[in-house]
Each structure stands twice: as C-alpha cells, then as structure tokens.
Design a protein around this motif. Sequence first.
Motif, PDB file in Angstrom:
ATOM      1  N   ALA A   1       0.831  -1.214   0.000  1.00 38.80           N
ATOM      2  CA  ALA A   1       0.000   0.000   0.000  1.00 38.80           C
ATOM      3  C   ALA A   1       0.858   1.253   0.000  1.00 38.80           C
ATOM      4  CB  ALA A   1      -0.921  -0.003   1.211  1.00 38.80           C
ATOM      5  N   PHE A   2       2.086   1.178   0.535  1.00 41.73           N
ATOM      6  CA  PHE A   2       2.963   2.350   0.571  1.00 41.73           C
ATOM      7  C   PHE A   2       3.610   2.634  -0.785  1.00 41.73           C
ATOM      8  CE2 PHE A   2       3.404   2.939   5.274  1.00 41.73           C
ATOM      9  CZ  PHE A   2       3.370   4.330   5.264  1.00 41.73           C
TER      10      PHE A   2
ATOM     11  N   GLU B   1      -2.239   9.649   5.720  1.00 43.08           N
ATOM     12  CA  GLU B   1      -3.361  10.571   5.580  1.00 43.08           C
ATOM     13  C   GLU B   1      -4.560   9.886   4.931  1.00 43.08           C
ATOM     14  OE1 GLU B   1      -5.498  14.077   6.014  1.00 43.08           O
ATOM     15  OE2 GLU B   1      -3.661  13.333   6.962  1.00 43.08           O
ATOM     16  N   ARG B   2      -4.306   9.035   3.961  1.00 43.89           N
ATOM     17  CA  ARG B   2      -5.424   8.331   3.317  1.00 43.89           C
ATOM     18  C   ARG B   2      -6.126   7.414   4.316  1.00 43.89           C
ATOM     19  NH1 ARG B   2      -4.667   7.551  -3.068  1.00 43.89           N
ATOM     20  NH2 ARG B   2      -2.909   8.948  -3.456  1.00 43.89           N
ATOM     21  N   LEU B   3      -5.366   6.733   5.145  1.00 44.55           N
ATOM     22  CA  LEU B   3      -5.976   5.879   6.164  1.00 44.55           C
ATOM     23  C   LEU B   3      -6.733   6.714   7.188  1.00 44.55           C
ATOM     24  CD1 LEU B   3      -3.000   3.441   6.786  1.00 44.55           C
ATOM     25  CD2 LEU B   3      -5.156   2.857   5.677  1.00 44.55           C
ATOM     26  N   ARG B   4      -6.170   7.854   7.551  1.00 45.80           N
ATOM     27  CA  ARG B   4      -6.786   8.711   8.572  1.00 45.80           C
ATOM     28  C   ARG B   4      -8.127   9.261   8.103  1.00 45.80           C
ATOM     29  NH1 ARG B   4      -3.807  11.360  12.380  1.00 45.80           N
ATOM     30  NH2 ARG B   4      -1.990  11.318  11.012  1.00 45.80           N
ATOM     31  N   THR B   5      -8.219   9.618   6.837  1.00 43.77           N
ATOM     32  CA  THR B   5      -9.412  10.295   6.323  1.00 43.77           C
ATOM     33  C   THR B   5     -10.318   9.396   5.489  1.00 43.77           C
ATOM     34  OG1 THR B   5      -8.142  11.069   4.417  1.00 43.77           O
ATOM     35  CG2 THR B   5      -8.253  12.528   6.329  1.00 43.77           C
ATOM     36  N   GLY B   6      -9.939   8.123   5.340  1.00 40.12           N
ATOM     37  CA  GLY B   6     -10.770   7.204   4.571  1.00 40.12           C
ATOM     38  C   GLY B   6     -10.705   7.414   3.076  1.00 40.12           C
TER      39      GLY B   6
ATOM     40  N   PRO C   1      -9.564   6.763  -0.806  1.00 32.24           N
ATOM     41  CA  PRO C   1      -9.253   5.514  -1.518  1.00 32.24           C
ATOM     42  C   PRO C   1      -7.747   5.351  -1.718  1.00 32.24           C
ATOM     43  CG  PRO C   1     -10.152   7.160  -3.030  1.00 32.24           C
ATOM     44  CD  PRO C   1     -10.316   7.720  -1.650  1.00 32.24           C
ATOM     45  N   LEU C   2      -7.314   4.104  -1.764  1.00 29.39           N
ATOM     46  CA  LEU C   2      -5.910   3.803  -2.000  1.00 29.39           C
ATOM     47  C   LEU C   2      -5.684   3.550  -3.480  1.00 29.39           C
ATOM     48  CD1 LEU C   2      -5.016   1.418   0.972  1.00 29.39           C
ATOM     49  CD2 LEU C   2      -5.040   3.926   0.886  1.00 29.39           C
ATOM     50  N   ALA C   3      -4.627   4.145  -4.004  1.00 35.78           N
ATOM     51  CA  ALA C   3      -4.272   3.942  -5.403  1.00 35.78           C
ATOM     52  C   ALA C   3      -3.641   2.571  -5.585  1.00 35.78           C
ATOM     53  CB  ALA C   3      -3.310   5.032  -5.860  1.00 35.78           C
TER      54      ALA C   3
ATOM     55  N   PRO D   1       1.625  10.111  -7.004  1.00 38.66           N
ATOM     56  CA  PRO D   1       1.387  11.373  -6.291  1.00 38.66           C
ATOM     57  C   PRO D   1       0.588  11.169  -5.012  1.00 38.66           C
ATOM     58  CG  PRO D   1      -0.250  11.120  -8.007  1.00 38.66           C
ATOM     59  CD  PRO D   1       0.653   9.899  -8.098  1.00 38.66           C
ATOM     60  N   ALA D   2       0.588  12.198  -4.186  1.00 35.62           N
ATOM     61  CA  ALA D   2      -0.347  12.251  -3.072  1.00 35.62           C
ATOM     62  C   ALA D   2      -1.751  12.386  -3.640  1.00 35.62           C
ATOM     63  CB  ALA D   2      -0.021  13.433  -2.160  1.00 35.62           C
ATOM     64  N   TYR D   3      -2.765  12.151  -2.802  1.00 37.96           N
ATOM     65  CA  TYR D   3      -4.149  12.201  -3.274  1.00 37.96           C
ATOM     66  C   TYR D   3      -4.452  13.559  -3.877  1.00 37.96           C
ATOM     67  CZ  TYR D   3      -9.192  11.622  -3.389  1.00 37.96           C
ATOM     68  OH  TYR D   3     -10.491  11.542  -3.814  1.00 37.96           O
TER      69      TYR D   3
END
Length: 357
Positions: free
Chosen positions: A314-315, A323-328, A330-332, A351-353
């Motif tokens: 996932a990383f 941040e994606r986990l914290r705010t829900g 979606p994971l790329a 990239p970042a979200y």
Amino acid sequence: MTTLFTGFELGGLRLPNRVVMAPMSRVRAAEGGLATPSMARYYAQRASAGLIVSEGVQPSLIGQSNPGTPGLHTDEQVASWRQVTEAVHTNGGRIFAQIMHGGRVSHPDTTGLRPVGPSAVPATGELFTPTGRQTPPVPRALRTDEVPEHAGSYAEAARRAVDAGFDGVELHGANGYLISQFLSTNANLRTDRYGGSVAGRIRFAVEAAAATVDAVGAHRTGIRLSPGGTFWGVEETDVPELYTALLAELSRLGLAYVHLEATAPEETLVALRRAWPGALVMNPVLPLGAKQTGRSEADHWLGLGADLISFGRAFIANPDLVERLRTGLPLAPADETTYFEGGDNGYLTYPAYQYTA
C-alpha cells in the motif's frame, strides 16, 4: 482508545502514529550497492509513517541476495545512505535499516562468490541474477568456527547504519534468508551447537541479535520473523515451541521490537504476542499474498494486542498512506510490473491524493 493514529514510544523514539512502512525490495541501488538521490526522495515522500523500515540491506558481499540491492559494508555505502536518512529526518520521519543476509538465497553471478548457509541444501524457486533467472545453487555449509563471523556481520552493518544516520536497525530473520535458514528444520541439518534441537536452531538468531545490541544498543534493534513461513523452501515443524523459545531469549536482550508476519494461524500469532513482553509490530497479511493490509486488518490486530502495524505494498502507490488511512480516502493501486524494473517510473511517480473542487 488506541488507534492507528495514537502516538507510541519506541526505543526512545516518539512515533506520531502506529503506521510502519514495511521493508520492501525495490532494487534501485547504484553499482557498488550505493544508495541514490532517487532512493532519498522515495523514502522522504513516505516520511509521515510512524516508522520506516528500509529495504533489505546486505551486511557483506556474500550476504547479497539480489542484484541492485544496497549495502552497508563499505565506507562509500555509508556515505551514500546519509542523503536518505537526512531527507527522511528533514521531512519529520524516522527510519530503521533492515539488515538482510541472504545466505543460500544468492548466486555467484550476483556476488562472484558461492553462497553460504547452515547446510549444503539449496533453496527452491528462481533467483534474479544479472544474467537472468536461475536455479539457486547448492550453498557451502558454514563451518562451526565461521558462524559467529556471519552473526557478527549484522552488528557491523548496524554500526555503519547508525553512522549513516539511521535511527536503528531491523534484523531480517524472516522469509527464508540466513537467520530463517538456521531456524528451519529442512535448511538446517547441522549436528553442532547451531542445529538439531530448538535451542540449537535459535542460537544463530540470538547471537546475531546480541551482537547487534552490543554494537548499537537494544533501543535501536528490532527483528522481523515469519513463523511457519515457507519462503524459498524453508520448513519449520515445531513453530509454537521454536518461536516461544526464541522470543524468550530475545526478551532478555530488551529489543526495541519484534516484527511478525502473518505466516502462521492467528491463534499461534496471538500466543506469540502474549509470549513477547515488548513492542510488537504486526504485518497482518501474508507478504506477496493476494490481499493487502488495510484499515480493517490494522484495527483487528491493534485489538489483538499489536502495538504497531506495518503496511507494505500500500505504501508503494500511496506515499501519503497515513493521511489516506486517517481520512478514509481511496488507495491507489500499484503497478506490479514496476516493482523491480529499476528507474523512477513506478517509484517516484505516484502522487499524493489529488483533491478536486
């Protein structure tokens, strides 16, 4: 209430969250096992993790498993890693180096040397080499008087890691590499003090960890284990007894943490959690299996007593994973074809979200 985003004290380090970036080979090192500016950017992009554990770093030339991997056994390699550790620290992160001796999982085309192992038993599978995929060769069985040198190589690499600016080291005791080979019942056929009984088969792991603690301190030393794992053809026939005994010996050393992979039934892993008095990092899914670790798996293992949760794949595609986990968010998805192909594509190009209005 403990969550992924609760801080944690680990060996004197204050982690802002409980998300660990798991070690993952990306084979982007330069000739001579040198870390590169691209590697510095890659790890710095992911510095919001509570802790980063680097890709496996060989402690010696004979310990190198794959081509394109970095080392920590020359002054040039130490100097090259400083750009990585400085970049991570500048971005507010913390990073341990994973020390990985491949043992029998190596090839003369990669190192120019015949691999060594606890016994003259080859690994199974196919090795990456500079000349293509090849069958693992039969390793040379280490003499009894040689074994302490290889246990000590982890400590020497740890000294170099601290000199290079790493916050600590993780010994790679998992996935069929040298420590795992000594733990195994089919890769280790020795009849001396490093084989046979459970006490004999755990001896190498304990000596490597003890030497590392003496070199850099227990607070800077962790170890990764894969109880019951079958990577590269290793087998362990007495997993609960073997790992309970190993954890009992490691507990005397006061290691910063033990990092377990989900390679055994959950009840076995929970029992090992209870047997280990220190910090536990849990990798909740089988490495390279069909499933990737997500928030639900992380929360499940926090509830079972893990202190920190490691995320691997996932990383790769989500440098802002915390941040994606914290705010829900979606994971790329990651492009698996770029995992080991070299270059910056699929390495620095995620990239970042991207928020939209």
